[in-house]
Design an enzyme around this catalytic site. Structure first.
Site, PDB file in Angstrom:
ATOM      1  N   SER A 117       0.827  -1.203   0.000  1.00 16.92           N
ATOM      2  CA  SER A 117       0.000   0.000   0.000  1.00 16.92           C
ATOM      3  C   SER A 117       0.861   1.252   0.000  1.00 16.92           C
ATOM      4  CB  SER A 117      -0.892   0.004   1.243  1.00 16.92           C
ATOM      5  OG  SER A 117      -1.566   1.245   1.384  1.00 16.92           O
ATOM      6  N   TYR A 141      -2.440   0.260   9.847  1.00 14.92           N
ATOM      7  CA  TYR A 141      -2.557  -0.390   8.538  1.00 14.92           C
ATOM      8  C   TYR A 141      -1.265  -0.226   7.734  1.00 14.92           C
ATOM      9  CZ  TYR A 141      -3.828  -1.174   3.688  1.00 14.92           C
ATOM     10  OH  TYR A 141      -3.834  -1.608   2.392  1.00 14.92           O
ATOM     11  N   LYS A 145       1.493  -3.190   6.621  1.00  9.57           N
ATOM     12  CA  LYS A 145       1.887  -3.488   5.242  1.00  9.57           C
ATOM     13  C   LYS A 145       3.400  -3.412   5.076  1.00  9.57           C
ATOM     14  CE  LYS A 145      -1.820  -4.620   3.080  1.00  9.57           C
ATOM     15  NZ  LYS A 145      -1.923  -5.951   2.434  1.00  9.57           N
TER      16      LYS A 145
END
Length: 323
Positions: A117, A141, A145
């Site tokens: 991402s 998040y 990643k």
């Protein structure tokens, strides 16, 4: 020669599955259906319902279907929500990747394309992000990643794993009227749902340091994205040299107001967006270069903003009719 697509019943995963099939490559899907949809997976594709946290299930699926490589898309993908649910985010994205790599090692599967991402960059300091830009994730998040990328890197040193990670930001549109974005957090579905329900879409902040005052982001068509996953898988099979990380970026981006203008133009629904205060943590601009991916992964922007909106609108309305 089968590729296992984790999260293959999701919006992006289902497009990746179709891209593999259209290129003549076999695949199987594993998905726990927490955000995916069984109906997004073609009936001809083997489907395993379950979690990437289940190592034994993964081992069994890989052996049963003769898997030679993995496209890893399964995970918890909501950056904003991850701030309230950090433990869940790390369990799904980091622990899940760890279990997947363990299963691959047991079976002897040595190729993986990892869905990363642009959230790994945080708020960029430069106007155009490249693969060498500093990674400063600002959410659990984004952190999860980045840790996933590190796991692949370290496993490659230990076992010879062949891998590449694809970083992208806003994935939009549809390559099939049978698949649409069902996320409650992404801009395109939020605007489309508002229009279908007779509500006025909202813009959060119109005083950013951008040409029209609204945030600028990368928006890339999901079908274009899927094709580069296939190109990465082919390169791994053919043992061509790949970078550890690629940005699938537009190079110039679109503003929120430009997206709203396209929504009005394409759907035929006239509206004036309601202006709301800024949301905390939204940077002015995040746009990535896709030059390396264009060189190695057949990456290019095949769809303009009107085509992105038209395909998303068509797929969402098709879903409404099918209910």
């Amino acid at each position: 020669m089968t590729w296992l697509v984790t999260g293959g019943a999701g919006y992006i995963g289902a497009h990746v599955v179709r891209a593999f099939l259209e290129e003549g490559l076999e695949c199987a899907v594993i998905d726990d259906l927490s955000s995916g949809h069984r109906g997004f997976v073609p009936e001809t594709v083997p489907f395993v319902e379950g979690s990437v946290l289940d190592t034994e299930l993964l081992v069994g699926a890989m052996r049963t279907h003769g898997v030679v490589g993995v496209v890893h898309l399964a995970g918890f993908k909501y950056a904003g929500v991850s701030v309230q649910r950090p433990l869940h985010t790390f369990e799904q994205n980091v622990t899940g990747t760890l279990h997947l790599l363990q299963a691959m090692q047991v079976v002897g599967v040595d190729k993986i394309v990892y869905s990363s991402s642009a959230a790994t960059f945080g708020t960029p300091q430069e106007p155009l992000v490249t693969e060498t830009s500093p990674t400063r994730p600002e959410s659990p998040y984004g952190e999860s990643k980045l840790v996933g990328e590190w796991l692949l890197r370290d496993q490659a040193v230990a076992t010879g794993l062949r891998h590449t990670s694809l970083r992208y930001f806003n994935v939009v549109g549809s390559g099939s009227d049978t698949i649409h974005d069902t996320s409650p957090h992404n801009l395109f579905p939020l605007v489309i749902e508002a229009l279908l329900e007779g509500r006025t879409p909202q813009i959060y902040g119109a005083d950013y340091d951008t040409p029209d005052g609204t945030c600028v982001r990368d928006y890339v068509h999901v079908a274009d994205l899927a094709l580069s996953h296939v190109a990465a898988a082919r390169a791994l099979v053919e043992e061509r040299p790949l970078e550890p990380v690629y940005n699938l970026g537009s190079g110039d981006g679109l503003s929120v107001r430009q997206v709203m203008d396209a929504m009005r133009r394409v759907t035929g629904v006239d509206f004036t967006p309601e202006l709301q205060p800024r949301r905390p943590g939204d940077p002015d601009r995040i746009v990535a270069s896709g030059e390396l991916a264009a060189r190695d992964l057949d990456w290019r922007m095949r769809h303009d903003v009107d085509e992105m909106v038209a395909s998303a609108w068509r797929a969402r309305r098709a879903a409404e009719v099918a209910r």
